[in-house]
Design an enzyme around this catalytic site. Structure first.
Site, PDB file in Angstrom:
ATOM      1  N   ASP A 192       0.847  -1.202   0.000  1.00 29.03           N
ATOM      2  CA  ASP A 192       0.000   0.000   0.000  1.00 29.03           C
ATOM      3  C   ASP A 192       0.883   1.252   0.000  1.00 29.03           C
ATOM      4  O   ASP A 192       1.838   1.357   0.778  1.00 29.03           O
ATOM      5  CB  ASP A 192      -0.872  -0.048   1.266  1.00 29.03           C
ATOM      6  CG  ASP A 192      -1.966   1.002   1.278  1.00 29.03           C
ATOM      7  OD1 ASP A 192      -2.445   1.369   0.195  1.00 29.03           O
ATOM      8  OD2 ASP A 192      -2.358   1.429   2.395  1.00 29.03           O
ATOM      9  N   LYS A 230     -13.179  12.923   7.262  1.00 30.40           N
ATOM     10  CA  LYS A 230     -13.269  12.973   5.799  1.00 30.40           C
ATOM     11  C   LYS A 230     -14.237  14.040   5.322  1.00 30.40           C
ATOM     12  O   LYS A 230     -13.929  14.820   4.433  1.00 30.40           O
ATOM     13  CB  LYS A 230     -13.730  11.623   5.254  1.00 30.40           C
ATOM     14  CG  LYS A 230     -12.798  10.468   5.636  1.00 30.40           C
ATOM     15  CD  LYS A 230     -13.287   9.190   4.994  1.00 30.40           C
ATOM     16  CE  LYS A 230     -12.628   7.963   5.611  1.00 30.40           C
ATOM     17  NZ  LYS A 230     -11.175   7.924   5.452  1.00 30.40           N
ATOM     18  N   HIS A 257      -9.508   4.811  -2.169  1.00 32.78           N
ATOM     19  CA  HIS A 257      -8.787   4.925  -0.892  1.00 32.78           C
ATOM     20  C   HIS A 257      -9.661   5.723   0.068  1.00 32.78           C
ATOM     21  O   HIS A 257     -10.647   6.332  -0.334  1.00 32.78           O
ATOM     22  CB  HIS A 257      -7.448   5.651  -1.109  1.00 32.78           C
ATOM     23  CG  HIS A 257      -6.406   4.775  -1.727  1.00 32.78           C
ATOM     24  ND1 HIS A 257      -5.261   4.414  -1.081  1.00 32.78           N
ATOM     25  CD2 HIS A 257      -6.371   4.169  -2.943  1.00 32.78           C
ATOM     26  CE1 HIS A 257      -4.540   3.632  -1.863  1.00 32.78           C
ATOM     27  NE2 HIS A 257      -5.192   3.469  -3.009  1.00 32.78           N
ATOM     28  N   SER A 290     -12.941   4.233   4.879  1.00 33.40           N
ATOM     29  CA  SER A 290     -13.498   3.923   6.206  1.00 33.40           C
ATOM     30  C   SER A 290     -14.775   4.713   6.437  1.00 33.40           C
ATOM     31  O   SER A 290     -14.920   5.837   5.937  1.00 33.40           O
ATOM     32  CB  SER A 290     -12.481   4.251   7.304  1.00 33.40           C
ATOM     33  OG  SER A 290     -11.524   3.216   7.399  1.00 33.40           O
TER      34      SER A 290
HETATM   35  P1  13P Z   1      -8.974   4.979   5.614  1.00 35.39           P
HETATM   36  O1  13P Z   1      -8.112   5.935   6.374  1.00 35.39           O
HETATM   37  O2  13P Z   1     -10.276   5.611   5.223  1.00 35.39           O
HETATM   38  O3  13P Z   1      -9.197   3.705   6.309  1.00 35.39           O
HETATM   39  O4  13P Z   1      -8.225   4.646   4.230  1.00 35.39           O
HETATM   40  C1  13P Z   1      -7.249   3.642   4.165  1.00 35.39           C
HETATM   41  C2  13P Z   1      -6.499   3.647   2.893  1.00 35.39           C
HETATM   42  O5  13P Z   1      -6.845   4.277   1.917  1.00 35.39           O
HETATM   43  C3  13P Z   1      -5.282   2.795   2.836  1.00 35.39           C
HETATM   44  O6  13P Z   1      -4.605   2.928   1.635  1.00 35.39           O
HETATM   45  O1  G3H Z   2      -3.298   5.071   3.680  1.00 34.16           O
HETATM   46  C1  G3H Z   2      -2.579   4.675   4.589  1.00 34.16           C
HETATM   47  C2  G3H Z   2      -2.984   3.531   5.427  1.00 34.16           C
HETATM   48  O2  G3H Z   2      -4.006   3.901   6.307  1.00 34.16           O
HETATM   49  C3  G3H Z   2      -1.777   2.953   6.117  1.00 34.16           C
HETATM   50  O3  G3H Z   2      -1.417   3.739   7.206  1.00 34.16           O
HETATM   51  O4  G3H Z   2       0.959   4.266   6.666  1.00 34.16           O
HETATM   52  O5  G3H Z   2       0.087   4.499   8.999  1.00 34.16           O
HETATM   53  O6  G3H Z   2       0.436   2.227   7.982  1.00 34.16           O
HETATM   54  P1  G3H Z   2       0.117   3.678   7.743  1.00 34.16           P
HETATM   55 ZN    ZN Z   3      -4.673   4.925   0.827  1.00 31.74          ZN
END
Ligand code: 13P
Ligand code: G3H
Ligand code: ZN
Length: 321
Positions: free
Chosen positions: A81, A183, A210, A213
């Site tokens: 990711d 958001k 993305h 949530s």
């Molecule tokens: P959220 O912060 O909405 O959970 O998004 C997660 C995300 O896009 C990880 O790449």
């Molecule tokens: O978009 C990012 C994800 O929520 C991952 O978060 O980089 O803190 O692991 P992180």
């Molecule tokens: Zn993301």
């Protein structure tokens, strides 16, 4: 069974979205696999650069291999990711990842295309697929913070040119969502008109949402009632809107923050109610169960619940030597 992200997308496109969840530890992994077993849904496990730094690359691999053994019916892909180029190459070379995300969305268009192109060449040579990002989501991702006034929705015309020039397999689009718990305010939400226009220009091409949530109000209230200090105006994506996004080509839906909220609520409530306790396994067990239930619920909303047998049947069998 670890599968290619591309195959999952081919089966899912237009019918359901594959939930993509970030994990950092054993508890998240076990809850994730248990929830998907109950939901009979395929899924994507996401490892961020932050997670790789926190748990260690080898530890995350070992956790996932062990989870795969414990849940032999699981059908999932492993995804990097928000990678930079260097991390993408490391993930590709490891042979463990189904797909990587190269996130050069903060760079100018031409540089974003060039970086994505380089990653695509290296990834495709070994059967790994590539997600890229165009446009800028608000919020915080990895170590880059994008404030709301600099967030930029994806331009559909640019998206078409970007996919053609970069050769990427999926595109993360900025359509109004942002990372983290804050958001939307007021009547804001997903810009469906934008998604529609992107799909019109890129028919059949998987789009990634993305910042998906939902930041349930009840979860925020319970956290705050147990000593948390989250802004009560925190608001996310309405889970009922996934069903509207799926026919428009949204094939992968990224969720991390909601899982963190489950963790925070369970642990805050546990230690509020049991101040004498110092054994982390009690709340850990509760978290895994609550996370599994959370995953089952999300799968229903993403329309991926109950499709795993069909997905397994449609996958290309791996030749046995
Ligand atoms: P959220 O912060 O909405 O959970 O998004 C997660 C995300 O896009 C990880 O790449
Ligand atoms: O978009 C990012 C994800 O929520 C991952 O978060 O980089 O803190 O692991 P992180
Ligand atoms: Zn993301």
């Amino acid at each position: 069974m670890i599968v290619t992200t591309r195959e999952l997308f081919d089966i899912a496109y237009g019918r359901f979205a594959v939930g993509a969840y970030n994990i950092n530890n054993m508890e998240q992994a076990l809850g994730l696999f248990e929830g998907h077993e109950r939901a009979e849904a395929p899924f994507i496990v996401q490892l961020s650069k932050g997670a790789r730094g926190y748990a260690g690359v080898r530890m995350l691999e070992a956790i996932l291999k062990a989870a795969e053994e414990s849940y032999p019916e699981a059908v999932f892909a492993v995804h990097l990711d928000h990678g930079d180029e260097e991390t993408c190459y490391d993930a590709i070379d490891s042979g463990f990842y189904s797909s990587v995300m190269i996130d050069a969305s903060h760079d100018p268009f031409e540089e974003n295309v060039a970086a994505t192109r380089r990653v695509v060449e290296r990834a495709h040579a070994v059967g790994v697929s590539v997600e890229a990002e165009l446009g800028m989501l608000g919020g915080v991702e990895e170590d880059i913070q994008v404030d709301e006034k600099h967030a930029q929705l994806t331009d559909p015309e640019e998206a078409e040119a970007f996919v053609e020039q970069s050769g990427c397999d999926a595109l993360a689009v900025a359509i109004g969502t942002s990372h983290g718990a804050y958001k939307f305010s007021g009547g804001q939400g997903i810009h469906f008109d934008r998604v529609e226009e992107i799909q019109r220009r890129l028919p059949g091409f998987p789009l990634v949402m993305h910042g998906s949530s939902s930041v349930p109000r009840e979860e925020v209230e319970r956290i705050n009632a147990a000593g948390g200090a989250l802004d009560p105006s925190a608001k996310g994506v309405d889970v009922e809107e996934f069903a509207r996004a799926v026919p428009l080509g949204v094939t992968k839906v990224n969720i991390d923050t909601d899982g963190r909220l489950v963790w925070t609520r369970v642990h805050r409530e546990h230690f509020r109610d049991h101040p004498e306790n110092f054994d982390f396994r009690g709340p850990g067990k509760v978290f895994m169960e609550e996370y599994a239930r959370f995953i089952e619920h999300k799968s229903e909303k993403l329309r991926s619940k109950g499709v795993v047998d069909e997905v397994r049947a449609a996958l290309t069998p791996v030749p046995v030597d």
